[in-house]
Design a protein around this motif. Structure first.
Motif, PDB file in Angstrom:
ATOM      1  N   LYS A  10       0.859  -1.200   0.000  1.00 34.59           N
ATOM      2  CA  LYS A  10       0.000   0.000   0.000  1.00 34.59           C
ATOM      3  C   LYS A  10       0.897   1.253   0.000  1.00 34.59           C
ATOM      4  N   HIS A  92      -8.472  -3.137  -6.141  1.00 39.31           N
ATOM      5  CA  HIS A  92      -8.432  -3.334  -4.683  1.00 39.31           C
ATOM      6  C   HIS A  92      -9.607  -2.581  -4.060  1.00 39.31           C
ATOM      7  N   GLU A 162     -10.995 -10.909  -1.536  1.00 43.26           N
ATOM      8  CA  GLU A 162     -10.681 -10.148  -0.332  1.00 43.26           C
ATOM      9  C   GLU A 162     -11.966  -9.564   0.258  1.00 43.26           C
ATOM     10  N   ILE A 167     -10.185  -6.964   5.619  1.00 40.73           N
ATOM     11  CA  ILE A 167      -8.937  -6.280   5.271  1.00 40.73           C
ATOM     12  C   ILE A 167      -8.489  -5.372   6.417  1.00 40.73           C
ATOM     13  N   GLY A 168      -7.323  -5.681   6.938  1.00 38.57           N
ATOM     14  CA  GLY A 168      -6.722  -4.848   7.983  1.00 38.57           C
ATOM     15  C   GLY A 168      -7.470  -4.859   9.302  1.00 38.57           C
ATOM     16  N   GLY A 206      -6.985 -10.881   3.282  1.00 37.82           N
ATOM     17  CA  GLY A 206      -7.759 -10.308   4.390  1.00 37.82           C
ATOM     18  C   GLY A 206      -7.229 -10.867   5.695  1.00 37.82           C
ATOM     19  N   SER A 207      -6.321 -10.091   6.343  1.00 40.63           N
ATOM     20  CA  SER A 207      -5.781 -10.456   7.656  1.00 40.63           C
ATOM     21  C   SER A 207      -5.063 -11.802   7.674  1.00 40.63           C
ATOM     22  N   LEU A 226      -3.011 -12.792  -0.977  1.00 36.47           N
ATOM     23  CA  LEU A 226      -2.628 -11.391  -1.139  1.00 36.47           C
ATOM     24  C   LEU A 226      -2.588 -10.832   0.276  1.00 36.47           C
ATOM     25  N   GLY A 228      -1.577  -7.790   3.044  1.00 36.31           N
ATOM     26  CA  GLY A 228      -1.316  -6.364   3.254  1.00 36.31           C
ATOM     27  C   GLY A 228      -0.344  -6.168   4.404  1.00 36.31           C
ATOM     28  N   GLY A 229      -0.877  -5.839   5.584  1.00 33.71           N
ATOM     29  CA  GLY A 229      -0.063  -5.487   6.744  1.00 33.71           C
ATOM     30  C   GLY A 229       1.092  -6.446   7.024  1.00 33.71           C
TER      31      GLY A 229
HETATM   32  C1  PEP Z   1      -5.002  -6.055   1.412  1.00 33.06           C
HETATM   33  O1  PEP Z   1      -5.097  -4.861   1.603  1.00 33.06           O
HETATM   34  O2  PEP Z   1      -4.940  -6.502   0.248  1.00 33.06           O
HETATM   35  C2  PEP Z   1      -4.970  -6.933   2.570  1.00 33.06           C
HETATM   36  C3  PEP Z   1      -5.247  -8.202   2.399  1.00 33.06           C
HETATM   37  O3  PEP Z   1      -4.651  -6.349   3.772  1.00 33.06           O
HETATM   38  P1  PEP Z   1      -4.413  -7.094   5.177  1.00 33.06           P
HETATM   39  O4  PEP Z   1      -3.580  -8.336   4.916  1.00 33.06           O
HETATM   40  O5  PEP Z   1      -3.675  -6.097   6.005  1.00 33.06           O
HETATM   41  O6  PEP Z   1      -5.748  -7.446   5.721  1.00 33.06           O
END
Ligand code: PEP
Length: 245
Positions: A10, A92, A162, A167-168, A206-207, A226, A228-229
């Motif tokens: 991101k 996204h 996702e 997500i997050g 997603g997390s 996929l 994110g954090g």
């Molecule tokens: C994302 O933003 O694509 C994602 C999956 O984020 P996170 O892993 O932080 O939930």
């Protein structure tokens, strides 16, 4: 199917963050899954240089549907290809929500990505309200139908499921919920692409963390993640990659 683990940084990362890629390079030769890191535009070229010759491939987080022109602030797929990107995340939920990106816009961008000989990671997912209304599979399949261009094949397209509410947030759907949506996506892909639809990799996002990754990867039709954090720190991201192997 070989799993693919993609990290979405991101709007995070300065040049010093390339140290995370240096650490990930240590996985080269030790894992069989595909590893993709998608830093912000500013780091794509440096990240690609840093990852050259390793198991890591670099991607971007968006692009414009046109090749060039009067689109202030935008970047084309061709430009990304020139600086070493091999993947582009598209649609996204943060872009769908913040910039009103509709399915047709995502499909146009994906076609541009394919034309530039890059691969698209097309994101879809329901909101919590849509899930609570029992419409998750219907919403996801409708988004997919509109977001996949006719140029899509299993080599140039990955789908990321996702759920927006995951997500997050640290909230993750149950394995049964993930299985249900991934199986609906697989069916839709086969209807749309024939046998090749059976080869498109469907990622869950997603997390995802090192600690829940193995269970998620055991679900049928989950062909990667996929992230994110948890992709921002190489030690945590490596844990997810190792769980996929
Ligand atoms: C994302 O933003 O694509 C994602 C999956 O984020 P996170 O892993 O932080 O939930």
């Amino acid at each position: 199917m070989r799993k693919l683990i993609a990290g979405n940084w991101k709007m995070n990362g300065l040049a010093s963050s390339l140290a995370e890629i240096e650490v990930l390079k240590g996985l080269t030769g030790k894992v069989t899954c595909d590893i993709v890191v998608c830093p912000p535009f500013t780091l794509v070229e440096k990240a690609a240089e840093c990852a050259a010759g390793s198991a890591i491939t670099v991607g971007a987080q968006d692009c414009h549907a046109q090749t060039m022109g009067a689109y202030t602030g935008d970047v084309s797929a061709e430009m990304l290809a020139e600086i070493g990107a091999r993947f582009v995340i598209l649609g996204h939920s943060e872009r769908r929500a913040a910039y009103g990106e509709m399915d047709g816009v995502v499909a146009g961008k994906a076609a541009a990505v394919h034309k530039a000989r890059l691969a698209s990671i097309i994101c879809v997912g329901e909101t919590l309200t849509e899930r609570n209304e029992g419409r998750a599979a219907e919403v996801v399949c409708a988004q997919l139908e509109g977001s996949i261009p006719d140029t899509a094949t299993s080599s140039n397209t990955m789908i990321a499921y996702e759920p927006v509410w995951a997500i997050g947030t640290g909230q993750v759907p149950s394995l049964a919920q993930i299985e249900e949506i991934h199986s609906s996506i697989r069916q839709m892909l086969k209807e749309r692409l024939g046998d090749d639809g059976g080869r498109v990799r469907i990622l869950y996002g997603g997390s995802v963390k090192a600690q829940n990754a193995k269970a998620i990867f055991s679900v049928s039709n989950v062909d990667g993640a996929l992230v994110g954090g948890a992709s921002l720190k190489a030690s945590e991201f490596a844990g997810i990659i190792l769980a996929a192997d």
